[in-house]
Scaffold this motif. Sequence first.
Motif, PDB file in Angstrom:
ATOM      1  N   ALA A 103       0.800  -1.228   0.000  1.00  0.00           N
ATOM      2  CA  ALA A 103       0.000   0.000   0.000  1.00  0.00           C
ATOM      3  C   ALA A 103       0.831   1.276   0.000  1.00  0.00           C
ATOM      4  CB  ALA A 103      -0.926   0.012   1.216  1.00  0.00           C
ATOM      5  N   LEU A 104       2.073   1.208   0.495  1.00  0.00           N
ATOM      6  CA  LEU A 104       2.885   2.415   0.649  1.00  0.00           C
ATOM      7  C   LEU A 104       3.872   2.587  -0.511  1.00  0.00           C
ATOM      8  CD1 LEU A 104       3.712   2.184   4.467  1.00  0.00           C
ATOM      9  CD2 LEU A 104       2.000   3.635   3.356  1.00  0.00           C
ATOM     10  N   PRO A 105       4.113   3.821  -0.929  1.00  0.00           N
ATOM     11  CA  PRO A 105       5.072   4.075  -2.012  1.00  0.00           C
ATOM     12  C   PRO A 105       6.507   4.029  -1.505  1.00  0.00           C
ATOM     13  CG  PRO A 105       4.183   6.141  -1.218  1.00  0.00           C
ATOM     14  CD  PRO A 105       3.447   5.062  -0.476  1.00  0.00           C
ATOM     15  N   ALA A 106       7.439   4.050  -2.428  1.00  0.00           N
ATOM     16  CA  ALA A 106       8.859   4.032  -2.069  1.00  0.00           C
ATOM     17  C   ALA A 106       9.248   5.257  -1.260  1.00  0.00           C
ATOM     18  CB  ALA A 106       9.705   3.944  -3.337  1.00  0.00           C
ATOM     19  N   SER A 107       8.553   6.367  -1.482  1.00  0.00           N
ATOM     20  CA  SER A 107       8.918   7.628  -0.820  1.00  0.00           C
ATOM     21  C   SER A 107       8.805   7.567   0.689  1.00  0.00           C
ATOM     22  CB  SER A 107       8.044   8.768  -1.353  1.00  0.00           C
ATOM     23  OG  SER A 107       6.675   8.490  -1.144  1.00  0.00           O
ATOM     24  N   VAL A 108       8.121   6.551   1.242  1.00  0.00           N
ATOM     25  CA  VAL A 108       8.028   6.426   2.697  1.00  0.00           C
ATOM     26  C   VAL A 108       9.401   6.157   3.314  1.00  0.00           C
ATOM     27  CG1 VAL A 108       7.612   3.931   2.820  1.00  0.00           C
ATOM     28  CG2 VAL A 108       6.583   5.438   4.532  1.00  0.00           C
ATOM     29  N   LEU A 109      10.371   5.785   2.479  1.00  0.00           N
ATOM     30  CA  LEU A 109      11.738   5.525   2.935  1.00  0.00           C
ATOM     31  C   LEU A 109      12.609   6.786   2.921  1.00  0.00           C
ATOM     32  CD1 LEU A 109      12.371   2.224   0.920  1.00  0.00           C
ATOM     33  CD2 LEU A 109      12.023   2.393   3.390  1.00  0.00           C
ATOM     34  N   ALA A 110      12.036   7.928   2.556  1.00  0.00           N
ATOM     35  CA  ALA A 110      12.820   9.149   2.356  1.00  0.00           C
ATOM     36  C   ALA A 110      13.583   9.586   3.598  1.00  0.00           C
ATOM     37  CB  ALA A 110      11.904  10.283   1.889  1.00  0.00           C
ATOM     38  N   ALA A 111      13.068   9.250   4.778  1.00  0.00           N
ATOM     39  CA  ALA A 111      13.735   9.665   6.022  1.00  0.00           C
ATOM     40  C   ALA A 111      15.103   9.025   6.183  1.00  0.00           C
ATOM     41  CB  ALA A 111      12.860   9.328   7.222  1.00  0.00           C
ATOM     42  N   SER A 112      15.405   8.003   5.389  1.00  0.00           N
ATOM     43  CA  SER A 112      16.725   7.358   5.452  1.00  0.00           C
ATOM     44  C   SER A 112      17.813   8.220   4.833  1.00  0.00           C
ATOM     45  CB  SER A 112      16.688   6.020   4.711  1.00  0.00           C
ATOM     46  OG  SER A 112      16.480   6.247   3.312  1.00  0.00           O
ATOM     47  N   ASP A 113      17.397   9.257   4.064  1.00  0.00           N
ATOM     48  CA  ASP A 113      18.321  10.133   3.327  1.00  0.00           C
ATOM     49  C   ASP A 113      19.058   9.413   2.210  1.00  0.00           C
ATOM     50  OD1 ASP A 113      17.664  12.422   4.730  1.00  0.00           O
ATOM     51  OD2 ASP A 113      19.210  12.120   6.251  1.00  0.00           O
ATOM     52  N   ALA A 114      18.632   8.190   1.889  1.00  0.00           N
ATOM     53  CA  ALA A 114      19.201   7.487   0.741  1.00  0.00           C
ATOM     54  C   ALA A 114      18.525   8.010  -0.529  1.00  0.00           C
ATOM     55  CB  ALA A 114      18.992   5.987   0.880  1.00  0.00           C
ATOM     56  N   ASP A 115      19.229   7.967  -1.626  1.00  0.00           N
ATOM     57  CA  ASP A 115      18.703   8.505  -2.888  1.00  0.00           C
ATOM     58  C   ASP A 115      17.957   7.465  -3.716  1.00  0.00           C
ATOM     59  OD1 ASP A 115      19.879  10.988  -2.334  1.00  0.00           O
ATOM     60  OD2 ASP A 115      21.794  10.305  -3.154  1.00  0.00           O
ATOM     61  N   LEU A 116      18.311   6.200  -3.540  1.00  0.00           N
ATOM     62  CA  LEU A 116      17.792   5.144  -4.407  1.00  0.00           C
ATOM     63  C   LEU A 116      16.776   4.304  -3.635  1.00  0.00           C
ATOM     64  CD1 LEU A 116      21.191   4.097  -6.042  1.00  0.00           C
ATOM     65  CD2 LEU A 116      19.467   5.697  -6.927  1.00  0.00           C
ATOM     66  N   LEU A 117      15.495   4.597  -3.870  1.00  0.00           N
ATOM     67  CA  LEU A 117      14.426   3.983  -3.087  1.00  0.00           C
ATOM     68  C   LEU A 117      13.432   3.265  -3.999  1.00  0.00           C
ATOM     69  CD1 LEU A 117      13.619   7.072  -0.818  1.00  0.00           C
ATOM     70  CD2 LEU A 117      15.321   5.274  -0.393  1.00  0.00           C
ATOM     71  N   ALA A 118      12.869   2.175  -3.485  1.00  0.00           N
ATOM     72  CA  ALA A 118      11.868   1.434  -4.263  1.00  0.00           C
ATOM     73  C   ALA A 118      10.967   0.641  -3.328  1.00  0.00           C
ATOM     74  CB  ALA A 118      12.542   0.498  -5.260  1.00  0.00           C
ATOM     75  N   SER A 119       9.871   0.156  -3.891  1.00  0.00           N
ATOM     76  CA  SER A 119       9.012  -0.792  -3.184  1.00  0.00           C
ATOM     77  C   SER A 119       8.810  -1.990  -4.090  1.00  0.00           C
ATOM     78  CB  SER A 119       7.666  -0.158  -2.816  1.00  0.00           C
ATOM     79  OG  SER A 119       6.898   0.113  -3.968  1.00  0.00           O
ATOM     80  N   ALA A 120       8.722  -3.161  -3.471  1.00  0.00           N
ATOM     81  CA  ALA A 120       8.520  -4.403  -4.223  1.00  0.00           C
ATOM     82  C   ALA A 120       7.553  -5.271  -3.436  1.00  0.00           C
ATOM     83  CB  ALA A 120       9.848  -5.133  -4.419  1.00  0.00           C
ATOM     84  N   HIS A 121       6.338  -5.409  -3.947  1.00  0.00           N
ATOM     85  CA  HIS A 121       5.301  -6.146  -3.210  1.00  0.00           C
ATOM     86  C   HIS A 121       4.976  -7.460  -3.908  1.00  0.00           C
ATOM     87  CE1 HIS A 121       0.972  -7.030  -2.217  1.00  0.00           C
ATOM     88  NE2 HIS A 121       1.551  -7.066  -1.043  1.00  0.00           N
ATOM     89  N   PRO A 122       5.396  -8.587  -3.327  1.00  0.00           N
ATOM     90  CA  PRO A 122       5.014  -9.884  -3.893  1.00  0.00           C
ATOM     91  C   PRO A 122       3.551 -10.188  -3.562  1.00  0.00           C
ATOM     92  CG  PRO A 122       7.001 -10.039  -2.518  1.00  0.00           C
ATOM     93  CD  PRO A 122       6.343  -8.735  -2.206  1.00  0.00           C
ATOM     94  N   VAL A 123       2.766 -10.510  -4.569  1.00  0.00           N
ATOM     95  CA  VAL A 123       1.362 -10.869  -4.356  1.00  0.00           C
ATOM     96  C   VAL A 123       1.338 -12.346  -3.956  1.00  0.00           C
ATOM     97  CG1 VAL A 123      -0.966 -10.840  -5.307  1.00  0.00           C
ATOM     98  CG2 VAL A 123       0.731  -9.202  -6.129  1.00  0.00           C
ATOM     99  N   HIS A 124       1.595 -12.555  -2.686  1.00  0.00           N
ATOM    100  CA  HIS A 124       1.761 -13.915  -2.167  1.00  0.00           C
ATOM    101  C   HIS A 124       1.476 -13.897  -0.673  1.00  0.00           C
ATOM    102  CE1 HIS A 124       3.550 -17.954  -1.723  1.00  0.00           C
ATOM    103  NE2 HIS A 124       4.131 -17.480  -0.624  1.00  0.00           N
ATOM    104  N   SER A 125       0.908 -14.960  -0.158  1.00  0.00           N
ATOM    105  CA  SER A 125       0.656 -15.081   1.275  1.00  0.00           C
ATOM    106  C   SER A 125       1.835 -15.779   1.940  1.00  0.00           C
ATOM    107  CB  SER A 125      -0.630 -15.874   1.519  1.00  0.00           C
ATOM    108  OG  SER A 125      -0.828 -16.084   2.891  1.00  0.00           O
ATOM    109  N   PHE A 126       2.555 -15.046   2.782  1.00  0.00           N
ATOM    110  CA  PHE A 126       3.741 -15.595   3.444  1.00  0.00           C
ATOM    111  C   PHE A 126       3.387 -16.173   4.818  1.00  0.00           C
ATOM    112  CE2 PHE A 126       5.468 -12.652   0.361  1.00  0.00           C
ATOM    113  CZ  PHE A 126       6.606 -13.288  -0.115  1.00  0.00           C
TER     114      PHE A 126
END
Length: 310
Positions: A103-126
């Motif tokens: 549900a959340l975009p990669a930008s939620v990681l912005a507080a890390s101050d890293a430049d290269l951010l992404a999200s990867a959501h596997p459609v799978h029940s773990f």
Amino acid sequence: MRSLNVVGAGKLGRTLATLWHQQGVFEIAGLFNRSAASTREAQDFIGAGTAVSDLNKLPHAQVWLLAVPDDQIATTAAALAPIIAQYQPLAGKSPMLFHCSGALPASVLAASDADLLASAHPVHSFADPKRSLTDLPGSTVALEGSEEVIDVLEPAFMALSCNCIHLSPSQKVLYHTGSVLACNYLTVLMDLSLQVFQAAGIDNKSAMALLEPIVVQTVKNNFALGPAKALTGPLVRGDVATVARQTEALRQLAKSNSTTNNDSDTTSDIQAATLAEIYRALGKAALPLAEKAGLSQDARRQLQSIFDES
């Protein structure tokens, strides 16, 4: 081979780390969970990586996976900011960070101050990592964020025989909602079904045995035929009397529970009332689909009237 730190090596984190380790996609560097015992369990499960008890002890890595609950992603990213800043001069550039929230975009990681951010959501029940090791292949992974990170993650997931799709940040919430409706709420419907069987005097083991063939077949029919053709039962037949009896039975169940238990068992009262409410709500939602499958206008009006009753 790029190195990978896993922050939150729970069911999802340890499954991905194990598969990537086995396939030689990433070198597993550091592992961190809030519980030291859980981190050691993850290390044993993965068969690689260094278990650390403090975020500050995580080694340098080129890629970082934050597999923590959604409401902890931003705060965890912020906690990693000074650690990443410490290692950045060694690497010459910012490490890659990604999370696995649907549900959340990669930008939620912005507080890390890293430049290269992404999200990867596997459609799978773990639900069970051991099962996921063999069941994950064939699943789809939704990627969003920095192209440079996606260029690394896409082949990493393809190495696990997963399919990948690309989303924009604005698509993520509704995309994930669709996944929840079909997957998580299917499980809820199973539980509600078992509650009704229990009220009919049928134990859970027997109910599960009789449900498994028809539920599995229904799922297969939906993917083979589409929902409109897969829908069967009293709604499609326009069996108004049966639907009325079922609705009344659930209403009486709620009334009976309330009268019998009084204030001694409020949970039972709530469940019984919820069953009747959900039956009506699902019935209303199913009417357009039933109409596509051949339900007459007259039968639809009668059924709508039943579902509208409180």
